[in-house]
Design a protein around this motif. Structure first.
Motif, PDB file in Angstrom:
ATOM      1  N   SER A 121       0.853  -1.181   0.000  1.00 53.20           N
ATOM      2  CA  SER A 121       0.000   0.000   0.000  1.00 53.20           C
ATOM      3  C   SER A 121       0.893   1.237   0.000  1.00 53.20           C
ATOM      4  N   TRP A 122       0.373   2.342  -0.505  1.00 54.76           N
ATOM      5  CA  TRP A 122       1.224   3.524  -0.604  1.00 54.76           C
ATOM      6  C   TRP A 122       0.380   4.797  -0.665  1.00 54.76           C
ATOM      7  N   ARG A 123       1.054   5.921  -0.468  1.00 57.10           N
ATOM      8  CA  ARG A 123       0.438   7.240  -0.592  1.00 57.10           C
ATOM      9  C   ARG A 123       1.486   8.211  -1.131  1.00 57.10           C
ATOM     10  N   ALA A 124       1.075   9.081  -2.041  1.00 55.06           N
ATOM     11  CA  ALA A 124       1.955  10.131  -2.553  1.00 55.06           C
ATOM     12  C   ALA A 124       1.120  11.388  -2.738  1.00 55.06           C
ATOM     13  N   GLY A 125       1.689  12.524  -2.375  1.00 55.17           N
ATOM     14  CA  GLY A 125       0.905  13.747  -2.473  1.00 55.17           C
ATOM     15  C   GLY A 125       1.758  14.991  -2.573  1.00 55.17           C
ATOM     16  N   THR A 126       1.128  16.047  -3.065  1.00 55.62           N
ATOM     17  CA  THR A 126       1.717  17.378  -3.137  1.00 55.62           C
ATOM     18  C   THR A 126       0.743  18.349  -2.473  1.00 55.62           C
ATOM     19  N   TYR A 127       1.253  19.231  -1.613  1.00 54.62           N
ATOM     20  CA  TYR A 127       0.397  20.111  -0.824  1.00 54.62           C
ATOM     21  C   TYR A 127       1.002  21.521  -0.819  1.00 54.62           C
ATOM     22  N   LEU A 128       0.212  22.505  -1.218  1.00 58.80           N
ATOM     23  CA  LEU A 128       0.638  23.897  -1.197  1.00 58.80           C
ATOM     24  C   LEU A 128      -0.283  24.690  -0.281  1.00 58.80           C
ATOM     25  N   THR A 129       0.303  25.522   0.553  1.00 63.21           N
ATOM     26  CA  THR A 129      -0.448  26.373   1.478  1.00 63.21           C
ATOM     27  C   THR A 129       0.076  27.798   1.371  1.00 63.21           C
ATOM     28  N   LEU A 164      -3.923  24.090  -1.777  1.00 60.71           N
ATOM     29  CA  LEU A 164      -4.075  23.294  -2.989  1.00 60.71           C
ATOM     30  C   LEU A 164      -3.389  21.962  -2.743  1.00 60.71           C
ATOM     31  N   TYR A 165      -3.961  20.868  -3.225  1.00 54.72           N
ATOM     32  CA  TYR A 165      -3.366  19.560  -2.964  1.00 54.72           C
ATOM     33  C   TYR A 165      -3.778  18.561  -4.037  1.00 54.72           C
ATOM     34  N   ALA A 166      -2.943  17.567  -4.197  1.00 50.40           N
ATOM     35  CA  ALA A 166      -3.230  16.415  -5.056  1.00 50.40           C
ATOM     36  C   ALA A 166      -2.604  15.208  -4.382  1.00 50.40           C
ATOM     37  N   GLU A 167      -3.395  14.198  -4.106  1.00 50.24           N
ATOM     38  CA  GLU A 167      -2.930  13.053  -3.319  1.00 50.24           C
ATOM     39  C   GLU A 167      -3.555  11.779  -3.860  1.00 50.24           C
ATOM     40  N   THR A 168      -2.738  10.742  -3.971  1.00 49.97           N
ATOM     41  CA  THR A 168      -3.238   9.414  -4.338  1.00 49.97           C
ATOM     42  C   THR A 168      -2.878   8.437  -3.228  1.00 49.97           C
ATOM     43  N   THR A 169      -3.871   7.688  -2.764  1.00 45.89           N
ATOM     44  CA  THR A 169      -3.672   6.674  -1.736  1.00 45.89           C
ATOM     45  C   THR A 169      -4.146   5.335  -2.272  1.00 45.89           C
TER      46      THR A 169
END
Length: 480
Positions: A121-129, A164-169
């Protein structure tokens, strides 16, 4: 003595070698922020190098603690740690964190991370604040680290925060027992789920009393598949579209949401309120799964010691960052004697589908063990034990640190249920569960939980979990 940190330091070494000329330029004041951050982090991992202002002749335990701090909280690169959804394991990885200030008025923080567990299992994401930096006569955010009697109570937000964010789990092991509060353990089935969430959110303060509007707009793309547990039947083997809505076809969702939150600190920060009223609309594209959800979450947190102020997550940070404006990350070894709190919480949530539509079972909240976001509810039951579009929860918790060590003791009592219809959203026929255990503190915050839970009628449950956000980091998007 020079510590051997080859696995993590290799990445920093590569960056350090590529910045030789930039380091020389720094002496002229022309070094970029990212070059400066990499150089500083490299030196923090090698505390006995001659170029430090205060070189050391021997390597001490304090140096080891400082190196550990850099490994897990350092910027711009650090080790990411945390638990994925229950049954999917502990997931280490890497995180990259940077920020840029524009004209000394606005800051943009940038987080990127990727983690994976042993069951793949995995998770990857990008997050801007982004948010407006405080002026010299303002404070912003909340108290971080370990408070003292002389610290001022945390202020509320004084400017909006935008994300703003983009995440895949991708989760390979989730369980489904059927819908409603009366399902049987024999109905256990498994499934896997990959969900991509891309969107934006905002917290817009109304005043300094702690009242804010919240808003979000997300695109959600869930994809079901069979689970990887060969001993458990798959959902499709035991259930149909009628008994497990969402099983027949995939769907893409456009999901706006609005809410209002009230989070003031009262009585010299000995009482913190956590009130949230929220409405979400899940609009399915070309699939019969459009529905609406409302949530009322009411919490009260009381400090157990008059000399200790309560600590809260900082909404200005991303999930991998922990440094407040003008200060570094709280030190992981920091703890305070007699630090603790008692919390009381009421959670009510209900969902309703449009005509000829149904709520997909994978978006239903669960009680039993921990839910897909890792929140324990009726922890003595198996993970994901009860699932329905609605939930009722009454909870009381107490957590208190142990003197002079970064450990705490924890107790909670839950009364909850997962009613299938909204007409059953009341306080009758609640199941109960009790938990006791230890917490591991870092920077004054409990980040690791080892809990033993009992109650109910399906045995006991032991839980080990690690927070998937850094010290004071903001939450990740919910998976349901």
């Amino acid at each position: 003595m020079k510590p051997r940190l080859s696995l993590f330091a290799a990445a920093l070494l590569s960056a350090q070698l590529s910045m030789t000329h930039a380091t020389a330029a720094a002496q002229g004041g022309n070094e970029s922020r990212i070059h400066s951050d990499f150089r500083r982090e490299w030196l923090e991992l090698h505390p006995c190098q001659e170029q430090l202002v205060k070189p050391c002749s021997t390597f001490t335990f304090g140096h080891l603690v400082d190196i550990g701090q850099t490994l897990v909280t350092g910027q711009p690169l650090h080790i990411a740690v945390g638990s994925l959804a229950p049954q999917n394991g502990f997931a280490p990885g890497l995180a990259f964190v940077e920020h840029k200030d524009f004209s000394s008025e606005r800051r943009l923080t940038f987080n990127v991370d990727a983690v994976a567990s042993t069951n793949l299992s995995w998770r990857a994401g990008t997050y801007l604040t982004t948010y407006k930096l405080p002026q010299s006569n303002q404070t912003i955010g909340v108290v971080m680290g370990t408070p003292t009697a002389k610290q001022k109570a945390p202020s509320v937000l004084v400017s909006p925060v935008y994300n703003l964010y983009a995440e895949t789990t991708s989760l390979n092991r989730l369980y489904f027992y059927g819908l409603g509060p009366n399902t049987l353990p024999s109905g256990k089935s498994s499934f896997g789920l990959t969900q991509t969430i891309a969107g934006a959110s905002a917290i817009i303060p109304l005043n300094r009393a702690g009242i804010s509007f919240t808003g979000e707009f997300n695109g959600r793309v869930p994809q079901l598949r069979p689970g990887n547990d060969p001993t458990i039947p798959t959902v499709a083997a035991l259930y149909t579209e009628a008994s497990a809505p969402g099983l027949a076809q995939s769907a893409t969702f456009l999901q706006p949401g609005v809410g209002i939150q009230v989070q003031p600190s009262l009585f010299n920060n000995r009482l913190r309120l956590h009130y949230l009223a929220n409405f979400q609309y899940f609009g399915a594209v070309d699939a019969p799964y459009t529905f609406r959800r409302w949530t009322a979450d009411i919490g009260h947190e009381f400090a157990l010691n008059r000399k200790v102020t309560l600590i809260a997550a900082n909404p200005h940070n991303g999930p991998d960052s922990c440094a407040s404006v003008g200060s570094a990350c709280p030190h992981i070894s920091t703890t305070t004697n007699n630090e603790g709190s008692i919390s009381l919480r009421l959670l009510l949530s209900g969902s309703a589908a449009n005509a000829k539509n149904a709520v997909p079972f994978y978006f239903d909240p669960t009680t039993g063990g921990s839910n897909i976001d890792g929140d324990p509810i009726l922890a003595s039951y198996p993970d994901y034990r009860f699932r329905s579009p609605n939930i009722v929860l009454l909870r009381g918790t107490a957590e208190h640190s142990l003197p002079k060590v970064p450990l705490g003791v924890y107790f909670s009592a839950d009364a909850a249920k997962s009613p299938f219809t909204r007409s059953d959203l009341d306080f009758t026929n609640l199941r109960t569960s009790y938990s006791v255990g230890l917490t591991v503190h870092a920077g004054g915050l409990p980040l690791v939980y080892l809990l033993y839970a009992w109650g109910g009628n399906e045995g006991t449950h032991t839980t080990f979990s690690i927070s998937n956000t850094l010290l004071g980091g903001s939450p990740r998007p919910s998976l349901f």
